[in-house]
Design a protein around this motif. Sequence first.
Motif, mmCIF file in Angstrom:
data_model
loop_
_atom_site.group_PDB
_atom_site.id
_atom_site.type_symbol
_atom_site.label_atom_id
_atom_site.label_comp_id
_atom_site.label_asym_id
_atom_site.label_seq_id
_atom_site.Cartn_x
_atom_site.Cartn_y
_atom_site.Cartn_z
ATOM 1 N N LEU A 199 34.998 -70.629 78.909
ATOM 2 C CA LEU A 199 35.185 -69.188 78.727
ATOM 3 C C LEU A 199 34.054 -68.429 79.409
ATOM 4 C CD1 LEU A 199 36.145 -69.360 74.949
ATOM 5 C CD2 LEU A 199 37.686 -69.315 76.921
ATOM 6 N N GLY A 200 34.111 -68.365 80.732
ATOM 7 C CA GLY A 200 33.018 -67.785 81.497
ATOM 8 C C GLY A 200 33.131 -66.301 81.740
ATOM 9 N N ASP A 201 34.230 -65.683 81.346
ATOM 10 C CA ASP A 201 34.431 -64.271 81.615
ATOM 11 C C ASP A 201 34.766 -63.552 80.309
ATOM 12 O OD1 ASP A 201 36.315 -61.856 82.387
ATOM 13 O OD2 ASP A 201 35.197 -62.353 84.193
ATOM 14 N N PRO A 202 34.267 -62.329 80.096
ATOM 15 C CA PRO A 202 34.566 -61.589 78.857
ATOM 16 C C PRO A 202 36.061 -61.447 78.603
ATOM 17 C CG PRO A 202 32.808 -60.499 80.059
ATOM 18 C CD PRO A 202 33.314 -61.598 80.948
ATOM 19 N N TYR A 203 36.850 -61.332 79.670
ATOM 20 C CA TYR A 203 38.305 -61.216 79.520
ATOM 21 C C TYR A 203 38.868 -62.466 78.862
ATOM 22 C CZ TYR A 203 43.234 -61.065 80.920
ATOM 23 O OH TYR A 203 44.604 -61.091 80.916
ATOM 24 N N GLN A 204 38.372 -63.632 79.262
ATOM 25 C CA GLN A 204 38.846 -64.886 78.690
ATOM 26 C C GLN A 204 38.436 -65.011 77.228
ATOM 27 O OE1 GLN A 204 36.887 -67.076 81.933
ATOM 28 N NE2 GLN A 204 38.808 -68.166 82.222
ATOM 29 N N LEU A 205 37.190 -64.670 76.918
ATOM 30 C CA LEU A 205 36.697 -64.770 75.552
ATOM 31 C C LEU A 205 37.448 -63.829 74.621
ATOM 32 C CD1 LEU A 205 34.670 -66.036 73.630
ATOM 33 C CD2 LEU A 205 33.044 -64.246 74.264
ATOM 34 N N GLU A 206 37.727 -62.623 75.096
ATOM 35 C CA GLU A 206 38.457 -61.648 74.283
ATOM 36 C C GLU A 206 39.844 -62.173 73.911
ATOM 37 O OE1 GLU A 206 40.352 -57.136 74.729
ATOM 38 O OE2 GLU A 206 38.930 -57.898 76.223
ATOM 39 N N ASN A 207 40.540 -62.743 74.867
ATOM 40 C CA ASN A 207 41.877 -63.262 74.597
ATOM 41 C C ASN A 207 41.832 -64.551 73.782
ATOM 42 O OD1 ASN A 207 44.220 -61.722 76.155
ATOM 43 N ND2 ASN A 207 42.363 -61.575 77.378
ATOM 44 N N PHE A 208 40.767 -65.325 73.947
ATOM 45 C CA PHE A 208 40.592 -66.531 73.132
ATOM 46 C C PHE A 208 40.455 -66.147 71.661
ATOM 47 C CE2 PHE A 208 37.973 -69.964 71.324
ATOM 48 C CZ PHE A 208 38.742 -71.068 71.679
ATOM 49 N N ASN A 209 39.686 -65.097 71.374
ATOM 50 C CA ASN A 209 39.527 -64.627 70.001
ATOM 51 C C ASN A 209 40.837 -64.105 69.430
ATOM 52 O OD1 ASN A 209 36.815 -65.271 69.776
ATOM 53 N ND2 ASN A 209 36.126 -63.300 70.546
ATOM 54 N N LYS A 210 41.658 -63.489 70.269
ATOM 55 C CA LYS A 210 42.965 -63.009 69.804
ATOM 56 C C LYS A 210 43.840 -64.177 69.354
ATOM 57 C CE LYS A 210 43.162 -58.780 72.601
ATOM 58 N NZ LYS A 210 43.860 -58.076 73.701
ATOM 59 N N ILE A 211 43.715 -65.297 70.067
ATOM 60 C CA ILE A 211 44.464 -66.495 69.676
ATOM 61 C C ILE A 211 43.982 -66.995 68.316
ATOM 62 C CG2 ILE A 211 44.851 -68.924 70.229
ATOM 63 C CD1 ILE A 211 44.853 -68.152 73.175
ATOM 64 N N LEU A 212 42.663 -67.026 68.107
ATOM 65 C CA LEU A 212 42.110 -67.511 66.846
ATOM 66 C C LEU A 212 42.546 -66.634 65.672
ATOM 67 C CD1 LEU A 212 38.456 -68.494 67.880
ATOM 68 C CD2 LEU A 212 40.485 -69.947 67.738
ATOM 69 N N TRP A 213 42.677 -65.343 65.920
ATOM 70 C CA TRP A 213 43.112 -64.425 64.865
ATOM 71 C C TRP A 213 44.504 -64.782 64.353
ATOM 72 C CZ3 TRP A 213 41.342 -60.970 61.587
ATOM 73 C CH2 TRP A 213 40.098 -60.368 61.819
ATOM 74 N N ARG A 214 45.319 -65.374 65.201
ATOM 75 C CA ARG A 214 46.712 -65.656 64.823
ATOM 76 C C ARG A 214 46.896 -67.000 64.122
ATOM 77 N NH1 ARG A 214 48.536 -63.974 70.880
ATOM 78 N NH2 ARG A 214 48.226 -61.723 70.703
ATOM 79 N N LEU A 215 45.831 -67.784 64.036
ATOM 80 C CA LEU A 215 45.946 -69.126 63.466
ATOM 81 C C LEU A 215 45.852 -69.071 61.945
ATOM 82 C CD1 LEU A 215 43.718 -71.072 66.020
ATOM 83 C CD2 LEU A 215 46.200 -70.799 66.029
ATOM 84 N N ILE A 216 46.794 -68.417 61.318
ATOM 85 C CA ILE A 216 46.723 -68.195 59.873
ATOM 86 C C ILE A 216 47.133 -69.427 59.076
ATOM 87 C CG2 ILE A 216 47.043 -65.707 60.061
ATOM 88 C CD1 ILE A 216 49.987 -66.095 59.495
ATOM 89 N N ARG A 217 47.762 -70.420 59.730
ATOM 90 C CA ARG A 217 48.185 -71.620 59.007
ATOM 91 C C ARG A 217 47.532 -72.899 59.515
ATOM 92 N NH1 ARG A 217 54.715 -70.957 57.861
ATOM 93 N NH2 ARG A 217 54.604 -68.872 56.889
ATOM 94 N N VAL A 218 46.694 -72.795 60.508
ATOM 95 C CA VAL A 218 46.085 -74.003 61.075
ATOM 96 C C VAL A 218 45.220 -74.697 60.028
ATOM 97 C CG1 VAL A 218 43.988 -72.902 61.975
ATOM 98 C CG2 VAL A 218 44.931 -74.919 63.119
ATOM 99 N N GLU A 219 45.314 -76.023 59.984
ATOM 100 C CA GLU A 219 44.550 -76.811 59.017
ATOM 101 C C GLU A 219 43.437 -77.623 59.689
ATOM 102 O OE1 GLU A 219 47.335 -79.155 56.858
ATOM 103 O OE2 GLU A 219 48.341 -77.418 55.943
ATOM 104 N N ARG A 220 43.683 -78.093 60.897
ATOM 105 C CA ARG A 220 42.671 -78.857 61.634
ATOM 106 C C ARG A 220 42.488 -78.204 62.997
ATOM 107 N NH1 ARG A 220 44.485 -84.897 61.825
ATOM 108 N NH2 ARG A 220 42.268 -85.222 62.237
#
Length: 209
Positions: A104-125
């Motif tokens: 994640l070398g660019d702020p654009y990539q990191l921002e979208n990576f965090n958006k993905i993490l926000w959606r992981l409401i059921r992830v267990e591992r």
Amino acid sequence: SLFSSSGLNTSTRVCTSYPSHCSDLSDTNTPLPVLSRNRGILQQSCDSGISSPLPSDSCKYLTWRDLEGHDVRGSQIRCPRVRAGKSENLLKVLLNLNLSFQDLGDPYQLENFNKILWRLIRVERLWLVDNSLTDLSAIRLPRCTELNVNKNHFTSFKQLPKIPQIQHLSLTENNIETLNGISFLRHTPLESLILKRNPCEFQENYRQL
């Protein structure tokens, strides 16, 4: 752009309008592009060292109005590693997910990576190894029982995501210097905590604390 009769670009900038989307070549060692009369696209005038150029190579110096017929949109021109992700509905039902080594070398990539993490409401591992992460305190993983964030840049437990159901947490090779903030784990069903190769290992009475 100004082109000589030989096809070489003689201007220090590729375009004169829309400056926010233009690449300034005057302060870099980037070779000037050559206009191919046969294909009508911009190509590098010398070998860039990449054996197989990325698909966006042919349009990285173009402005938006010249991108017809290309699949490249938005900041992806400057971040060719960005790929289409999973649909939002699929992310909400995933139980096991490995998102390690994302570069994640660019702020654009990191921002979208965090958006993905926000959606992981059921992830267990969840594995997030070697992503150069520094702060995920705004992220909540309500059902996560196993989290691996080895080889990142966390300096405190306060920078970890909210993980109320965590059972196994691995923080090997981060930069955690003290155990301040570890108290939030008292209210979780934690069974194992791995802090190998963190500066806090050298703290007096580290194990007891």
